[in-house]
Design a protein around this motif. Structure first.
Motif, PDB file in Angstrom:
ATOM      1  N   ASN A 110      19.359 -19.347  -3.023  1.00  0.00           N
ATOM      2  CA  ASN A 110      18.878 -20.346  -3.974  1.00  0.00           C
ATOM      3  C   ASN A 110      19.220 -19.833  -5.381  1.00  0.00           C
ATOM      4  O   ASN A 110      18.864 -18.703  -5.745  1.00  0.00           O
ATOM      5  N   HIS A 111      19.885 -20.651  -6.154  1.00  0.00           N
ATOM      6  CA  HIS A 111      20.306 -20.266  -7.513  1.00  0.00           C
ATOM      7  C   HIS A 111      19.130 -19.731  -8.349  1.00  0.00           C
ATOM      8  O   HIS A 111      19.267 -18.762  -9.107  1.00  0.00           O
ATOM      9  N   LEU A 112      17.960 -20.348  -8.201  1.00  0.00           N
ATOM     10  CA  LEU A 112      16.783 -19.955  -9.004  1.00  0.00           C
ATOM     11  C   LEU A 112      16.292 -18.569  -8.585  1.00  0.00           C
ATOM     12  O   LEU A 112      15.865 -17.766  -9.424  1.00  0.00           O
ATOM     13  N   GLY A 114      18.255 -16.329  -7.528  1.00  0.00           N
ATOM     14  CA  GLY A 114      19.251 -15.470  -8.178  1.00  0.00           C
ATOM     15  C   GLY A 114      18.810 -15.095  -9.582  1.00  0.00           C
ATOM     16  O   GLY A 114      18.872 -13.926  -9.973  1.00  0.00           O
ATOM     17  N   HIS A 115      18.318 -16.077 -10.351  1.00  0.00           N
ATOM     18  CA  HIS A 115      17.876 -15.770 -11.721  1.00  0.00           C
ATOM     19  C   HIS A 115      16.742 -14.740 -11.706  1.00  0.00           C
ATOM     20  O   HIS A 115      16.648 -13.901 -12.604  1.00  0.00           O
ATOM     21  N   ILE A 116      15.872 -14.800 -10.717  1.00  0.00           N
ATOM     22  CA  ILE A 116      14.783 -13.809 -10.628  1.00  0.00           C
ATOM     23  C   ILE A 116      15.368 -12.423 -10.344  1.00  0.00           C
ATOM     24  O   ILE A 116      15.047 -11.436 -11.012  1.00  0.00           O
ATOM     25  N   VAL A 137      13.752 -20.122 -16.983  1.00  0.00           N
ATOM     26  CA  VAL A 137      14.005 -21.086 -18.062  1.00  0.00           C
ATOM     27  C   VAL A 137      15.510 -21.323 -18.161  1.00  0.00           C
ATOM     28  O   VAL A 137      16.241 -20.493 -18.699  1.00  0.00           O
ATOM     29  N   SER A 138      15.940 -22.442 -17.611  1.00  0.00           N
ATOM     30  CA  SER A 138      17.384 -22.714 -17.590  1.00  0.00           C
ATOM     31  C   SER A 138      17.636 -24.127 -18.078  1.00  0.00           C
ATOM     32  O   SER A 138      16.731 -24.795 -18.593  1.00  0.00           O
ATOM     33  N   GLY A 139      18.864 -24.595 -17.888  1.00  0.00           N
ATOM     34  CA  GLY A 139      19.192 -25.944 -18.320  1.00  0.00           C
ATOM     35  C   GLY A 139      18.499 -27.005 -17.477  1.00  0.00           C
ATOM     36  O   GLY A 139      18.257 -28.114 -17.942  1.00  0.00           O
ATOM     37  N   VAL A 305      22.373 -15.737 -18.239  1.00  0.00           N
ATOM     38  CA  VAL A 305      23.076 -17.000 -17.961  1.00  0.00           C
ATOM     39  C   VAL A 305      23.719 -16.913 -16.571  1.00  0.00           C
ATOM     40  O   VAL A 305      23.758 -15.848 -15.966  1.00  0.00           O
ATOM     41  N   ASP A 306      24.222 -18.040 -16.085  1.00  0.00           N
ATOM     42  CA  ASP A 306      24.718 -18.091 -14.701  1.00  0.00           C
ATOM     43  C   ASP A 306      25.835 -17.075 -14.432  1.00  0.00           C
ATOM     44  O   ASP A 306      26.759 -16.940 -15.243  1.00  0.00           O
ATOM     45  N   ASN A 307      25.740 -16.400 -13.297  1.00  0.00           N
ATOM     46  CA  ASN A 307      26.737 -15.395 -12.921  1.00  0.00           C
ATOM     47  C   ASN A 307      26.653 -15.124 -11.421  1.00  0.00           C
ATOM     48  O   ASN A 307      25.657 -15.471 -10.772  1.00  0.00           O
TER      49      ASN A 307
HETATM   50 ZN    ZN Z   1      21.078 -21.057 -13.978  1.00  0.00          ZN
END
Ligand code: ZN
Ligand code: KG4
Length: 335
Positions: A110-112, A114-116, A137-139, A305-307
């Protein structure tokens, strides 16, 4: 264990190669944001076409940069949602193909999440402690998540309308700034950051005192629009509006995250998503954490940011193995 992570949920094509969920061997990100700038936001079809064009060169660059042939990785991980369906499909289909051709296990992320997990990178194995409260907190998202252990996500609050990054982008457009709006607002606000007594405008801090963990940013955006309508926009006025808008968003994010951390006796606060690159948010969250026993962590700005690195890191800690032919992109995936 070496994992290759692919991230194509929006306008970034990201490939990361990570050892044991902690050590970055390669981080290659190519963005199509320049192409979207003239439209003031992302055009999904354009983003998808760019993903198709960029995915192979980005994979090759990651291979070169890590000095690790794709044949040598132990698993392939991919963000399969949430995001824009066209861009997502490019990453998912590429990952499935690699897993089948190279005969590697495939891990769905899950992309979210990933941010964690970007917060584990270079922060050391023992630094992040459970229970933690994560602010994403993303777009597309503004979420507070309670995590008592790896893989255990409890969504405790969300935005009821616009996401934090989205409102940065929309306010930037109203102020005549470029896309993406977050970095533009941050740059313009910088000279006005210190002395807030010089502001003649005050914006609301929506839901800041409400006894819940939800957010709302649409009213704040409307306040900016209403003020801007009646003003002659000099560089100084735009800068002051940008600074006070940024203050308002950060005030709400910090206050509600701290409140959640107290309520759930969190040992750590981790922040992720594009808005986590914002210096005011970083400084204010660190300051707030320093007055408590709660450890505040942010990924580096590059990994906020996304990576693809964050996808590989998340895959290491949450090994959600899937059969390649069964995996489908899920644009509205949630916790
Ligand atoms: Zn993102
Ligand atoms: O996580 P991300 O790269 O992509 C999504 O998953 O949406 O977040 C992109 C968002 C955009 O809205 C962008 O304006 C915002 O993050 N952003 C920032 C900053 N850098 C990126 N917002 C505030 N300050 C920044 N420095």
């Amino acid at each position: 264990m070496i994992i290759l992570g692919i991230e194509t949920t929006c306008d970034e094509t990201g490939v990361g190669i990570v050892r044991d969920g902690l050590f970055v061997l390669a981080n290659v990100v190519s963005s199509s944001s320049d192409l979207h700038r003239k439209y003031g936001g992302i055009v999904p079809e354009v983003a998808a076409r760019e993903q198709v064009r960029l995915i192979v060169p980005v994979l090759e660059e990651a291979e070169r940069s890590a000095q690790c042939k794709l044949e040598k990785v132990d698993a392939i991980a991919v963000a399969y949602g949430p995001g824009l369906v066209g861009p997502l499909m490019v990453g998912v289909e590429s990952a499935k193909t690699l897993a089948l051709v190279l005969d590697k296990p495939l891990i769905a992320v899950n992309h979210l999440v990933g941010h964690i997990y970007a917060n584990w990178i270079n922060n050391g194995k023992n630094t992040v402690q459970f229970p933690l409260v994560a602010l994403i907190v993303s777009g597309g998202h503004t979420d507070l998540i309670l995590m008592k252990d790896h893989g255990k996500f409890n969504l405790i609050g969300s935005t009821r309308d616009d996401a934090a990054g989205e409102v940065f982008d929309k306010v930037a457009r109203v102020l005549g700034l470029g896309y993406p709006g977050g970095p533009e607002i941050e740059k313009l606000a910088r000279p006005f950051r210190v002395n807030s007594s010089q502001f003649t405008v005050k914006f609301p801090r929506p839901m800041i005192s409400e006894n819940n963990f939800d957010f709302s940013f649409a009213g704040l955006k409307t306040s900016v629009v209403n003020i801007v309508k009646n003003l002659e926009l000099s560089e100084e006025t735009t800068g002051k509006i940008a600074a006070e808008f940024q203050n308002a968003v950060v005030d709400v994010l910090v206050k509600k995250t701290l409140r959640a951390a107290y309520k759930y006796s969190a040992k750590s606060i981790v922040v992720g998503g594009g808005v986590a690159a914002n210096s005011l948010l970083r400084d204010r969250m660190f300051d707030a954490g320093a007055k408590t026993d709660i450890k505040v962590l942010f990924p580096s700005k590059l990994l906020s940011v996304d990576n693809g690195v964050m996808i590989a890191a998340a895959a290491f800690f949450e090994k959600n193995f899937v059969a390649p032919l069964r995996l489908q992109a899920d644009s509205s995936l949630h916790f």
